[in-house]
Design an enzyme around this catalytic site. Structure first.
Site, PDB file in Angstrom:
ATOM      1  N   SER A  26     -33.140  52.606 -30.586  1.00  0.00           N
ATOM      2  CA  SER A  26     -33.659  51.324 -30.101  1.00  0.00           C
ATOM      3  C   SER A  26     -34.815  50.839 -30.959  1.00  0.00           C
ATOM      4  O   SER A  26     -35.798  51.554 -31.142  1.00  0.00           O
ATOM      5  CB  SER A  26     -34.164  51.452 -28.655  1.00  0.00           C
ATOM      6  OG  SER A  26     -33.195  52.064 -27.864  1.00  0.00           O
ATOM      7  N   HIS A  59     -24.052  44.359 -26.931  1.00  0.00           N
ATOM      8  CA  HIS A  59     -23.445  44.649 -28.232  1.00  0.00           C
ATOM      9  C   HIS A  59     -23.199  46.141 -28.306  1.00  0.00           C
ATOM     10  O   HIS A  59     -23.997  46.948 -27.842  1.00  0.00           O
ATOM     11  CB  HIS A  59     -24.340  44.201 -29.382  1.00  0.00           C
ATOM     12  CG  HIS A  59     -25.708  44.782 -29.306  1.00  0.00           C
ATOM     13  ND1 HIS A  59     -26.036  45.975 -29.910  1.00  0.00           N
ATOM     14  CD2 HIS A  59     -26.812  44.376 -28.652  1.00  0.00           C
ATOM     15  CE1 HIS A  59     -27.294  46.253 -29.641  1.00  0.00           C
ATOM     16  NE2 HIS A  59     -27.794  45.315 -28.878  1.00  0.00           N
ATOM     17  N   HIS A  81     -25.715  54.358 -24.380  1.00  0.00           N
ATOM     18  CA  HIS A  81     -26.693  55.095 -23.582  1.00  0.00           C
ATOM     19  C   HIS A  81     -26.098  55.530 -22.237  1.00  0.00           C
ATOM     20  O   HIS A  81     -25.334  54.797 -21.621  1.00  0.00           O
ATOM     21  CB  HIS A  81     -27.933  54.222 -23.329  1.00  0.00           C
ATOM     22  CG  HIS A  81     -28.822  54.066 -24.528  1.00  0.00           C
ATOM     23  ND1 HIS A  81     -28.845  52.910 -25.283  1.00  0.00           N
ATOM     24  CD2 HIS A  81     -29.705  54.926 -25.102  1.00  0.00           C
ATOM     25  CE1 HIS A  81     -29.720  53.075 -26.272  1.00  0.00           C
ATOM     26  NE2 HIS A  81     -30.250  54.272 -26.189  1.00  0.00           N
ATOM     27  N   TYR A  83     -27.818  55.771 -19.562  1.00  0.00           N
ATOM     28  CA  TYR A  83     -28.389  54.950 -18.485  1.00  0.00           C
ATOM     29  C   TYR A  83     -27.644  53.639 -18.285  1.00  0.00           C
ATOM     30  O   TYR A  83     -27.786  52.975 -17.259  1.00  0.00           O
ATOM     31  CB  TYR A  83     -29.895  54.692 -18.699  1.00  0.00           C
ATOM     32  CG  TYR A  83     -30.256  53.901 -19.947  1.00  0.00           C
ATOM     33  CD1 TYR A  83     -30.011  52.542 -20.051  1.00  0.00           C
ATOM     34  CD2 TYR A  83     -30.888  54.539 -21.016  1.00  0.00           C
ATOM     35  CE1 TYR A  83     -30.364  51.827 -21.188  1.00  0.00           C
ATOM     36  CE2 TYR A  83     -31.245  53.847 -22.153  1.00  0.00           C
ATOM     37  CZ  TYR A  83     -30.969  52.498 -22.229  1.00  0.00           C
ATOM     38  OH  TYR A  83     -31.307  51.801 -23.356  1.00  0.00           O
ATOM     39  N   GLU A  84     -26.823  53.254 -19.266  1.00  0.00           N
ATOM     40  CA  GLU A  84     -26.029  52.042 -19.099  1.00  0.00           C
ATOM     41  C   GLU A  84     -24.821  52.283 -18.190  1.00  0.00           C
ATOM     42  O   GLU A  84     -24.115  51.337 -17.841  1.00  0.00           O
ATOM     43  CB  GLU A  84     -25.531  51.548 -20.464  1.00  0.00           C
ATOM     44  CG  GLU A  84     -26.650  51.055 -21.360  1.00  0.00           C
ATOM     45  CD  GLU A  84     -26.133  50.672 -22.746  1.00  0.00           C
ATOM     46  OE1 GLU A  84     -25.941  49.477 -22.979  1.00  0.00           O
ATOM     47  OE2 GLU A  84     -25.912  51.588 -23.564  1.00  0.00           O
ATOM     48  N   ALA A 111     -36.514  56.143 -29.630  1.00  0.00           N
ATOM     49  CA  ALA A 111     -37.833  55.759 -29.133  1.00  0.00           C
ATOM     50  C   ALA A 111     -38.177  56.723 -28.005  1.00  0.00           C
ATOM     51  O   ALA A 111     -37.307  57.095 -27.225  1.00  0.00           O
ATOM     52  CB  ALA A 111     -37.799  54.329 -28.614  1.00  0.00           C
ATOM     53  N   MET A 208     -34.625  58.900 -23.375  1.00  0.00           N
ATOM     54  CA  MET A 208     -33.390  58.752 -22.601  1.00  0.00           C
ATOM     55  C   MET A 208     -32.121  58.865 -23.450  1.00  0.00           C
ATOM     56  O   MET A 208     -31.084  58.313 -23.097  1.00  0.00           O
ATOM     57  CB  MET A 208     -33.393  57.392 -21.884  1.00  0.00           C
ATOM     58  CG  MET A 208     -34.599  57.152 -20.987  1.00  0.00           C
ATOM     59  SD  MET A 208     -34.600  55.498 -20.303  1.00  0.00           S
ATOM     60  CE  MET A 208     -36.273  55.406 -19.646  1.00  0.00           C
ATOM     61  N   SER A 209     -32.201  59.583 -24.565  1.00  0.00           N
ATOM     62  CA  SER A 209     -31.010  59.655 -25.422  1.00  0.00           C
ATOM     63  C   SER A 209     -30.988  60.952 -26.218  1.00  0.00           C
ATOM     64  O   SER A 209     -31.686  61.912 -25.884  1.00  0.00           O
ATOM     65  CB  SER A 209     -31.010  58.465 -26.386  1.00  0.00           C
ATOM     66  OG  SER A 209     -32.064  58.602 -27.332  1.00  0.00           O
ATOM     67  N   ASN A 232     -45.007  54.810 -26.789  1.00  0.00           N
ATOM     68  CA  ASN A 232     -45.982  54.661 -25.706  1.00  0.00           C
ATOM     69  C   ASN A 232     -46.441  56.044 -25.298  1.00  0.00           C
ATOM     70  O   ASN A 232     -45.794  57.033 -25.631  1.00  0.00           O
ATOM     71  CB  ASN A 232     -45.333  53.962 -24.494  1.00  0.00           C
ATOM     72  CG  ASN A 232     -44.111  54.713 -24.004  1.00  0.00           C
ATOM     73  OD1 ASN A 232     -43.015  54.603 -24.589  1.00  0.00           O
ATOM     74  ND2 ASN A 232     -44.273  55.490 -22.954  1.00  0.00           N
ATOM     75  N   HIS A 244     -41.706  47.614 -20.799  1.00  0.00           N
ATOM     76  CA  HIS A 244     -40.634  47.807 -21.774  1.00  0.00           C
ATOM     77  C   HIS A 244     -40.883  46.992 -23.035  1.00  0.00           C
ATOM     78  O   HIS A 244     -40.623  47.441 -24.147  1.00  0.00           O
ATOM     79  CB  HIS A 244     -39.292  47.445 -21.153  1.00  0.00           C
ATOM     80  CG  HIS A 244     -38.136  47.663 -22.082  1.00  0.00           C
ATOM     81  ND1 HIS A 244     -37.855  48.901 -22.627  1.00  0.00           N
ATOM     82  CD2 HIS A 244     -37.203  46.818 -22.579  1.00  0.00           C
ATOM     83  CE1 HIS A 244     -36.801  48.794 -23.420  1.00  0.00           C
ATOM     84  NE2 HIS A 244     -36.386  47.543 -23.420  1.00  0.00           N
TER      85      HIS A 244
HETATM   86  N1  HPA Z   1     -39.937  57.591 -21.182  1.00  0.00           N
HETATM   87  C1  HPA Z   1     -38.607  57.670 -21.388  1.00  0.00           C
HETATM   88  N2  HPA Z   1     -38.002  57.056 -22.394  1.00  0.00           N
HETATM   89  C2  HPA Z   1     -38.755  56.349 -23.248  1.00  0.00           C
HETATM   90  C3  HPA Z   1     -40.140  56.228 -23.099  1.00  0.00           C
HETATM   91  C4  HPA Z   1     -40.770  56.889 -22.004  1.00  0.00           C
HETATM   92  O1  HPA Z   1     -41.996  56.838 -21.799  1.00  0.00           O
HETATM   93  N3  HPA Z   1     -40.604  55.448 -24.119  1.00  0.00           N
HETATM   94  C5  HPA Z   1     -39.501  55.104 -24.870  1.00  0.00           C
HETATM   95  N4  HPA Z   1     -38.394  55.658 -24.341  1.00  0.00           N
END
Ligand code: HPA
Length: 268
Positions: A26, A59, A81, A83-84, A111, A208-209, A232, A244
């Site tokens: 991402s 996409h 993903h 989560y999708e 990320a 998450m990946s 973050n 986000h």
């Molecule tokens: N948590 C989970 N997934 C993420 C985060 C997070 O803080 N930042 C970017 N992807």
């Protein structure tokens, strides 16, 4: 998911067998739009039999065969993903394709949120190891030969490739952290209590990946390396909620540093 048709389609169209596949996470997809990539061969996932026409994000992503820094590579822009709502079968299908095509190594990028108190937003982290906290395993079910039923994960992240990433970072004068990535299913960010728990479990970053793909890539016998962009600090570490948009912007801000690192890595 029956991948035979997709395998055949990819084999038929691949202009060469890449030395490495690079999965762009991402906000890190800029590399797939570089000049070299534009001169390469782009294949949307939608043109591979069995892959969905669109993901929830709108996409499905694409594969780009191109030459970068003198190396034949396959760039994967976008991923499926968990989560999708996609099955782990689909999430990890690209790894099966790469293994069957004969690609010997994969570099994953993503990320992530930083948990280690010494890490700063915007820094990159090489994965030394992972914790699968997604609640599901992509290899559950009948074994897919010739991979072993119980694959070893002692060195899931190849020490030689990790060393090359560190050499690359040094060569371009970049700070590169190393640590343990913990994968959650998402899509919510974590609670502060979860972040404290994950830290106590030994995690340095959370995302998450990647972990399902790494498990399948290893099952396919490919060497694996992975880099997180620390977008973050984990929830509750700083006195403000996670947005986000800010996570995306931190990813974008780091994407040049990230592209530099990947290029330097390919030169090693
Ligand atoms: N948590 C989970 N997934 C993420 C985060 C997070 O803080 N930042 C970017 N992807």
């Amino acid at each position: 998911m029956d991948l035979h048709a997709a395998q055949d389609a990819l084999k038929a169209r691949a202009p060469f067998i890449p030395e490495i596949a690079v999965v762009l996470g991402s906000g890190l997809g800029a590399l797939a739009d570089c000049v070299e990539a534009q001169q390469g061969l782009s294949i949307p996932f939608t043109e591979l039999p069995g892959f969905p026409a669109q993901t929830v994000e709108g996409h499905a992503g694409r594969l780009v065969f191109c030459e970068l820094e003198g190396r034949r590579v396959l760039l994967q822009a976008g991923r499926f993903h968990y989560y999708e709502g996609h099955s782990l079968d689909l999430v990890t299908a690209p790894m099966r394709l790469y293994g069957r095509l004969g690609i010997p190594a994969v570099l994953h990028t993503n990320a992530a949120g930083a948990l280690h108190p010494g890490f700063r937003v915007g820094e990159l982290m090489v994965l030394r190891d992972h914790i699968n906290f997604m609640g599901e395993h992509p290899l559950r079910g009948p074994n897919v030969p010739p991979g072993p039923r119980f694959p070893d994960m002692t060195e899931a992240y190849d020490p030689g490739l990790r060393a090359k990433l560190h050499q690359a970072a040094q060569a371009v004068g970049q700070r590169l952290q190393e640590g343990v990535y913990l994968a959650v299913s998402g899509p919510s960010y974590e609670t502060p209590a979860e972040i404290r728990a994950f830290r106590a479990m030994g995690a340095d970053a959370v995302g998450m990946s990647t972990v399902p793909e790494v498990l399948v890539a290893r099952h396919e016998g490919m060497k694996v390396a992975a880099v997180s962009c620390l977008c973050n600090m984990g929830a509750g570490i700083l006195p403000q909620p996670l947005a986000h948009q800010e996570v995306l912007e931190a990813g974008k801000a780091a994407s040049a540093a990230f592209a530099n690192l990947v290029r330097a890595f390919l030169r090693q």
